[in-house]
Design an enzyme around this catalytic site. Structure first.
Site, short mmCIF file in Angstrom:
data_model
loop_
_atom_site.label_atom_id
_atom_site.label_comp_id
_atom_site.label_asym_id
_atom_site.label_seq_id
_atom_site.Cartn_x
_atom_site.Cartn_y
_atom_site.Cartn_z
N LYS A 154 0.84 -1.20 0.00
CA LYS A 154 0.00 0.00 0.00
C LYS A 154 0.88 1.25 0.00
CE LYS A 154 -3.68 -2.26 2.68
NZ LYS A 154 -4.46 -2.21 3.93
N ILE B 93 2.23 2.93 -14.33
CA ILE B 93 1.80 3.40 -13.00
C ILE B 93 2.13 2.42 -11.88
CG2 ILE B 93 -0.01 4.82 -14.03
CD1 ILE B 93 -2.05 2.72 -13.05
N CYS C 247 18.35 49.83 -12.44
CA CYS C 247 17.05 49.29 -12.88
C CYS C 247 16.59 48.23 -11.89
CB CYS C 247 17.17 48.71 -14.28
SG CYS C 247 17.57 49.92 -15.55
#
Length: 528
Positions: free
Chosen positions: A41, A136, A409
């Site tokens: 898991k 996956i 700047c």
């Protein structure tokens, strides 16, 4: 053959990729030591990760097509029954078990291996109906697929916390993959993590040699060094998150919606007021790729600022001529500095950083111990009082403006420390989007990295806040070409090789870019 995608990436030349039957992208969540699970898991609960997974694997550019997800049998069985098969995608389950029979389930096919799955998806009807292929899991499938030549990209949820795992996958081969995009860190259920997409840019470490350029030289980039030139195979939601689109989008907005204004140089501009870009320095370095940026010039100018020098001739001797126009005899005379030696720019950036408040005489004087050293003060506060909200460096000194060849700047920087990271926000009153801003982004990102290195921190964010953001009228056509037609490539990775912890000890050779492969240089005239 599909088997070539899981085998040796070369065909004898060392750099040529085989003609693929079907390539794929990997989607995975992993800890820093590449732990991906425990007891079959996920050992974490991250709802945003689930959403990211769904967005990446379901997004298609063609609404009539769908994506395929390849998974092992155990991964299939770990999906709650009510969510099997994963909706809106073709589920390809890898198993050699003869008793595993789900062939009758809609949107599910069974294959015996990755090779057979890729061959199946390369054939009819899937070669037409399936847009992208994603791997996956689980562990064995990842180990086989992660660094194989057929892997075009890896979308990884990088979990920063130590979480006990019993299943691990190999480290990503960063000699052939570079970050495309990395989210800013997120915290969910007390777990800090980020989403990062890596793309394959080369096939072998041998290719990396020609991509690794120290700043001591500025040889022309060989665009052929990157095997892949167009990364639009990525899911659109990921592709468009490349941080260069912050710059390109701002340029496009100025060209499309800006106000036409006159300016000091009488060139004319199109401008907007008040905008911001935020760059993530944790994984890559924001050196723009849609046009080649003069990296050696960025480094040499920043080291020159840090030294406190105001002598433009020092830069010119190193082949960096960016201050030549503002230090010329003609220009100095035109602004009333007739007594100033050519190349003497007055009390500009470096002087203000290191000697703020000192009386300026000329570029040859020794100002040691004079004025206030803002840079050392910044470093001291970061080391000794990192929560201070006054870690500031300013180049804007009103009493000295009349003595400067050009008022600053990029005029103000504030630094911020959190989670062992150093971030910087810079305010720029006037921003030349064509020539100046790509330089300014790189310079302040580099300054942040240098100070982080000195202070034993890691770089965090660079936030670029701009007042008047403008495109000069003589740059419009060039920037139109860049912002509307060029596709970005991966940002390079910066390595600082120096063991020095003294900000004044850095040399140009200490900085190495890995994987900078920009589009061609675009010649634009500087407005003086």
């Amino acid at each position: 053959m599909a088997s070539e995608l899981l085998a040796n990436p070369t065909n004898g030349s060392g750099i040529t990729r085989p003609d693929p039957q079907r390539t794929y992208q990997v989607v995975v969540a992993a800890t820093q030591n590449m732990g991906i699970g425990k007891d079959g898991k996920l050992p974490w609960r991250l709802p945003s990760d689930m959403k990211f997974f769904k967005d990446v694997t379901m997004t298609t550019s063609d609404p009539l097509k769908r994506n395929a997800v390849i998974m092992g049998r155990k991964t299939w069985e770990s999906i709650p029954i009510q969510h099997r098969p994963l909706p809106g995608r073709l589920n390809v389950v890898l198993t050699r078990s003869g008793s595993f029979d789900i062939a009758t389930v809609e949107n599910v096919v069974i294959c015996g291996s990755m090779i057979s799955a890729l061959e199946l998806l390369a054939g009819s009807p899937y070669c037409v109906s399936v847009e992208k292929v994603f791997v996956i899991g689980g562990g064995q499938i990842y180990r086989e697929a992660l660094n194989a030549p057929g892997c075009d990209a890896v979308h990884i949820t990088e979990i920063e916390e130590h979480i006990e795992c019993d299943t691990f996958i190999p480290l990503l081969d960063e000699s052939v993959f570079q970050p495309w995009y990395s989210s800013f860190p997120l915290v969910e259920n007390k777990i800090r993590y980020c989403f990062t997409t890596y793309v394959r840019v080369r096939n072998s470490v041998a290719e990396l040699t020609s991509q690794t350029n120290g700043c001591s030289s500025d040889s022309k980039s060989d665009s052929g060094n990157f095997e892949i030139q167009n990364f639009s195979f990525l899911p659109k939601t990921v592709f468009e998150k490349h941080e260069e689109y912050l710059y390109l989008g701002l340029v496009e907005n100025i060209i499309s919606n800006g106000v036409t204004k006159n300016d000091r140089t009488r060139t004319g501009t199109v401008s907007i007021f008040g905008c911001q870009m935020r760059f993530n320095l944790r994984k890559s370095f924001p050196l723009l790729t849609t046009k080649k940026v003069f990296w050696r010039g960025v480094v040499e100018e920043l080291l020159w600022f840090i030294s406190g020098s105001t002598n433009a001739k020092i830069l010119k001797e190193k082949g960096v001529n960016i201050w030549e126009g503002n230090g010329s005899r003609e220009y100095l005379d035109s602004i009333g500095l007739t007594d100033r030696e050519e190349g003497d720019l007055g009390p500009i950036y470096g002087f203000q950083w290191r000697h703020f408040g000192a009386r300026y005489t000329d570029m040859h004087a020794d100002y040691s111990g004079q004025g206030f050293d803002q840079l050392l003060d910044v470093i001291s506060k970061i080391k000794n009082n990192p929560d201070d909200r006054r870690i500031i460096q300013s180049a804007w000194n009103p009493s000295d403006l009349r003595l400067m060849a050009l008022p600053p700047c990029h005029m103000f920087a504030q630094f911020y420390v959190a989670n062992g990271e150093l971030s910087c926000q810079m305010y720029q009153r006037s921003a030349d989007m064509g020539l100046g801003v790509p330089f300014n982004i790189a310079a302040y990102a580099l300054l942040t990295c240098m100070i982080a290195h000195v202070c034993d921190l890691v770089p965090g964010d660079f936030v670029h806040s701009i007042g008047d953001a403008h495109v000069y009228s003589n740059h419009l056509s060039d920037l139109f070409e860049t912002s509307f037609r060029m596709l970005p490539k991966t940002f390079p990775v910066l390595k600082i090789n120096s063991g020095e912890k003294d900000i004044d000890s850095f040399e140009a050779a200490d900085f190495k870019l890995i994987g900078y492969d920009p589009h061609q240089k675009i010649e634009m005239k500087m407005a003086v």
